[in-house]
Design a protein around this motif. Structure first.
Motif, short mmCIF file in Angstrom:
data_model
loop_
_atom_site.label_atom_id
_atom_site.label_comp_id
_atom_site.label_asym_id
_atom_site.label_seq_id
_atom_site.Cartn_x
_atom_site.Cartn_y
_atom_site.Cartn_z
N ILE A 14 0.91 -1.13 0.13
CA ILE A 14 0.04 0.06 0.06
C ILE A 14 1.04 1.09 -0.13
O ILE A 14 0.74 2.23 -0.61
N LYS A 18 0.23 4.17 -2.75
CA LYS A 18 0.06 5.37 -2.37
C LYS A 18 0.87 6.30 -2.55
O LYS A 18 0.73 7.69 -2.77
N ARG A 78 -7.18 -7.97 -1.42
CA ARG A 78 -7.12 -6.91 -0.23
C ARG A 78 -7.21 -5.69 -0.44
O ARG A 78 -6.53 -4.67 0.20
N LEU A 79 -8.06 -5.29 -1.51
CA LEU A 79 -8.24 -3.76 -1.82
C LEU A 79 -9.15 -3.21 -0.62
O LEU A 79 -9.09 -2.21 -0.39
N CYS A 80 -10.08 -4.03 -0.23
CA CYS A 80 -10.98 -3.46 0.82
C CYS A 80 -11.84 -4.85 1.25
O CYS A 80 -11.95 -5.78 0.63
N THR A 99 -10.50 -0.09 3.79
CA THR A 99 -10.04 0.32 2.21
C THR A 99 -8.62 0.73 1.97
O THR A 99 -8.03 1.40 2.98
N PHE A 100 -8.41 0.40 0.88
CA PHE A 100 -6.94 0.69 0.40
C PHE A 100 -6.67 2.35 0.48
O PHE A 100 -5.61 2.75 1.00
N CYS A 101 -7.65 3.11 0.01
CA CYS A 101 -7.60 4.79 -0.05
C CYS A 101 -7.57 5.37 1.40
O CYS A 101 -6.76 6.43 1.63
N ALA A 103 -6.39 3.69 4.20
CA ALA A 103 -5.30 3.23 5.12
C ALA A 103 -4.15 3.95 5.32
O ALA A 103 -3.66 4.86 4.34
N CYS A 113 -11.89 7.89 -1.34
CA CYS A 113 -11.67 6.57 -1.93
C CYS A 113 -12.09 6.98 -3.39
O CYS A 113 -13.03 7.46 -4.07
N THR A 116 -10.72 2.54 -5.13
CA THR A 116 -11.74 1.64 -4.55
C THR A 116 -13.08 1.66 -4.83
O THR A 116 -13.84 0.85 -5.19
#
Length: 154
Positions: A14, A18, A78-80, A99-101, A103, A113, A116
């Motif tokens: 991530i 990011k 594992r995106l969300c 959520t990935f966004c 994190a 997000c 996602t």
């Protein structure tokens, strides 16, 4: 399906992705980056929906949530975590967590997000067979219990 990379497998950090997002925001601006990432997410979601047999199916929203969670959650990319999908009239709300966004973001961060939500959006459009407008309506960063994506038909 075999791993895309022999030693490192299919997953990446991530932190690295990011960093790519913040680099794009610096180069392109927040709005252009959000548009690009949301669009990329929608394309991913549409393809995923086809792979999962969601496209044009009569699957219930509970079944769809379960399938999306398997593909996007702990046992998938594992995106969300897709907690649930509910219909409110013609609108569809998708409740997600981890959520990935979101994190690693500090409390009260304005981060929305994008990728996602786009991935979920594309899958919902394929499942329902309609075009939707998507909005990130609740955020764990700003006091919500979930990151909630609300989809309204055009």
């Amino acid at each position: 399906m075999s791993a895309l990379r022999q030693q490192l497998g299919d997953f990446s950090s991530i932190i690295c992705f990011k960093a790519a997002i913040t680099g794009m925001e610096e180069a392109l601006g927040d709005k252009a980056t959000a548009i690009a990432l949301t669009s990329a997410g929608r394309a991913r979601g549409k393809k995923l929906a086809e792979e999962l047999g969601l496209a044009g199916s009569s699957m219930s929203l509970d079944e769809a949530a379960s399938k999306l969670n398997m593909a996007l959650g702990k046992d998938g990319t594992r995106l969300c975590i897709v907690e649930k999908i509910v219909a409110e009239g013609d609108n569809i709300k998708v409740y997600t967590s981890e959520t990935f966004c979101s994190a690693g973001e500090p409390p009260n961060s304005p981060r929305k997000c994008t990728f996602t939500m786009g991935a979920v959006w594309g899958a919902i459009e394929q499942l329902i067979g309609k075009r939707f407008k998507g909005v990130h309506t609740e955020s764990v960063l700003r006091g919500g219990t979930h990151d909630v994506f609300e989809f309204t038909p055009f």
